[in-house]
Design an enzyme around this catalytic site. Sequence first.
Site, mmCIF file in Angstrom:
data_model
loop_
_atom_site.group_PDB
_atom_site.id
_atom_site.type_symbol
_atom_site.label_atom_id
_atom_site.label_comp_id
_atom_site.label_asym_id
_atom_site.label_seq_id
_atom_site.Cartn_x
_atom_site.Cartn_y
_atom_site.Cartn_z
ATOM 1 N N LEU A 1 -4.102 25.636 5.997
ATOM 2 C CA LEU A 1 -4.871 26.045 7.007
ATOM 3 C C LEU A 1 -5.947 24.847 7.002
ATOM 4 C CD1 LEU A 1 -6.047 29.537 5.327
ATOM 5 C CD2 LEU A 1 -4.548 29.085 7.408
ATOM 6 N N GLY A 2 -6.196 23.972 6.277
ATOM 7 C CA GLY A 2 -7.084 22.937 6.372
ATOM 8 C C GLY A 2 -7.258 22.149 5.234
ATOM 9 N N GLY B 1 -10.166 19.259 3.014
ATOM 10 C CA GLY B 1 -11.427 18.665 2.784
ATOM 11 C C GLY B 1 -11.424 17.799 1.781
ATOM 12 N N GLY B 2 -12.652 17.337 1.264
ATOM 13 C CA GLY B 2 -13.060 16.368 0.309
ATOM 14 C C GLY B 2 -12.407 16.898 -0.996
ATOM 15 N N PHE B 3 -12.369 18.187 -1.357
ATOM 16 C CA PHE B 3 -11.825 18.872 -2.359
ATOM 17 C C PHE B 3 -10.517 18.843 -2.618
ATOM 18 C CE2 PHE B 3 -12.424 22.099 0.780
ATOM 19 C CZ PHE B 3 -11.397 22.523 0.803
ATOM 20 N N GLY B 4 -9.613 18.917 -1.527
ATOM 21 C CA GLY B 4 -8.148 19.129 -1.435
ATOM 22 C C GLY B 4 -7.900 19.858 -0.202
ATOM 23 N N LYS C 1 -7.612 27.674 -2.111
ATOM 24 C CA LYS C 1 -8.282 26.380 -2.327
ATOM 25 C C LYS C 1 -7.766 25.525 -3.588
ATOM 26 C CE LYS C 1 -12.835 24.432 -2.278
ATOM 27 N NZ LYS C 1 -14.451 24.814 -2.133
ATOM 28 N N ASP D 1 -24.688 22.702 0.811
ATOM 29 C CA ASP D 1 -23.640 22.120 1.830
ATOM 30 C C ASP D 1 -23.643 23.146 2.909
ATOM 31 O OD1 ASP D 1 -22.273 20.107 2.681
ATOM 32 O OD2 ASP D 1 -20.606 20.751 1.366
#
Length: 822
Positions: free
Chosen positions: A509-510, A512-515, A531, A628
Amino acid sequence: MKCTTIFLFFSCSISFFIISFAGDTITSNQILCDGQTIVSARGEFEMGFFSPEGRPQNRYFGIWYKKISNGTVIWLANRDTPITNSSGIVRVSSRGIMVSTNESANNVIWSSNYLRSVRNPVAQLLDNGNLVFRDEYEKRTFVWQSFDHIVDTLLPGMKFGYDLVSGIDRYFVPWKTDHDPSRGSYIHRMDRSGYPQIILRKDSVVRFRTGPWVGSKFSGVPVPVQNGIYKPSFVRSQTEVYYIFHLVNDSESALTMLTLTPGGELLRLVWNRDKQEWTRYLTIQVTDCDSYALCGTHGVCNVNKSPRCECMKGFDPKYPKDWAAADWSNGCSRNVQLDCGNGDGFLKYPGVKLPDTRESWYNASMSLFECQAKCLKDCNCTAYSNMDIRNGGSGCFLWFGGLNDIRGYSEDGQDLYVRMAASELEENKDSKRKKTLWILLLLLLIVPAVILGLYLSYKFKKRRLHKAEIPQSNLATDTPSRNLRQDLDLPLLDFLQISNATGNFSNKLGKGGFGTVYKGILEEGQEVAVKRLSKKSRQGVDEFMNEVSCIAKLQHRNLVRLLGCCIENDERMLIYEYMPNKGLDSFIFDPEKRALVDWPKRYNIINGTARGLLYLHQDSRLRIIHRDLKTSNILLDNEMNPKISDFGLARIFGGNETQASTTRIVGTYGYMPPEYAIDGLFSFKSDVYSFGVLLLEIISGKKNRGFRHPGHDRNLLGHVWKSYKENKLVDIAEKMILDSSNESEVFRVIVIGLLCVQEYPEDRPNMSSVVLMLTSKIALPTPKKPGFSSERREPHEANSSSWNHSDSSPLNNYSISLFAPR
């Protein structure tokens, strides 16, 4: 036949439309017929005969709002004896106001029942909604008034309580149903036993109580916020006891009222001028711990625990088997019985809703020390507390017998001192000594280890940053994993389940900085978002643990729901409810999709996000700063309702904590306030700033960071501020928004956004004020200059002159983490 002004004839024609009387009074030579109405002087309220929805055959004489919310009934007379045709009339005599029918003057349906005679009687409807009966020439002396006879609604200036001189008792009895105004089964009343408190009963059974008034609020009710709408107060004198509230500013404040629903729910409503409807501002009964004496005598209900009930120290369940089966109604009994005069003392219970005061004694002038001494001298006294919590505390409450309906432990509670036997106190002292010794021993062992650990951690981070390498830690045996498994009431899924659900992590799906985030379908068919923490992510186990510990304890319609997690071997995954419309950024910054989100949808997203943030800051069991907040962290469900997500950087605040600092700056460029980005200071006002940026991005369809304009070098905040100062707010909002909205509403929201992004945190409103400003028409203060709005000094890139080019900036969607040694 026609309606005459000479009441001796008692004749009225049947009218199929409403005719208004001239003026706001009825005199002794006038009759108000069904079909006619009286309107207050400024047109605020109207009275006459009406029929509830769905019951056209029943006619009631009542009062309703006229200028706003036309038809919202706030009082009625003949609630239990409706007139079944249109023959009703209202007349005034020397003995009061009477409702009857034109068929017979003696057929009195309802009367105000005044025993003495008034020489020049008139009935007048005032602009505060009060119907008064008085002498025509004594305008300030009311012989009778509807404010003394509450139905289900309390308006500003109405007293809720009793008068010992006149014998008047003012209390709520709600409608039986939404369409039947006859008396319902609930009654909400100021109780006279012991110290006055407000009690809700259903068919004589107590269902809820507020707790006693402790100087500025009722015990156990959340700490009042300066709301700018109303100011409550409690009056207790030798002649009367009542609760009352007044509008802060009669001309500018939003309208508000208290109402008791047919289901027994006490609500504070505020009139939303934009939506032209009453909106819920406050619910008095919030959790199951508000149910009266849920945990029985000497039991404490704690909303932060599962199961809810626990016995007070020195007490055990009276019937352990019932207690284990979640039947707490029989409460707890003492382990050691009191032995009056042989060393009895008191244990302090902080932060609790004070017990039922019907079996209490009180004195407003005593100190807490005097209160303790008096309780100790009386062998029947079981507990004591301050009567007034203001200015360090004053006054004295004493309880006798069992202690009922205690809720704890929270910042909204008070200190309660419970009487205990000497042996229990000694045991408690021994326990405290042992704990102190253990703490000292642990400190002696831990402090050197912590110092060594910090030193090694610093050296390790320095080496890691230098080499730009991130070694993989063995997460299978680390302490956070063990704590997570042991401490959280959260479903744990195994790796194979999640792998099967996501098609071996193929449906991305997408990122980011986390994974990476994947879509999955569990075996029972539920769609989820997974996630998965990257093994190379700088946002490692700490952020994972932080997110789980925060969001697992939160429940709100505008927060994304965490369904479970996986901590198998070196895998760290969070399983959320699936949001089919993904993030807000995927709509408002997309040239094609932005047209799908008109102003009503965006306004709903703004309001929902504000309510979710208010819950985090004030109404949740934990007080949380998100740190955030941005468009990509606002997820949208099927109906485009917003849900705040990504709590990896959130910070839990203690009861009295309002600000903190850090040398580890985390967040996203463009959304961080100046005091945080520069000095590392963060507070609830940090989230308010981020919300203001988000709000202005929603209206403009542009990103704050990377924003370009052909006429100047400011970012989005600078552009909005410039347009505001030049009175060119039309230059801020997208054209399609202005086409689908009322311009004044959009411009008002822009000003609210500017108030949120003011440079200094003390100038920014808190989220309760923001929600109020969004849902009412209260006057807005003048905003000051935003933080980070100055003109850029660097030259433009050759291809960045277009205003729309900023939409593709790659830096807007990534969180940052800047490290520095502590």
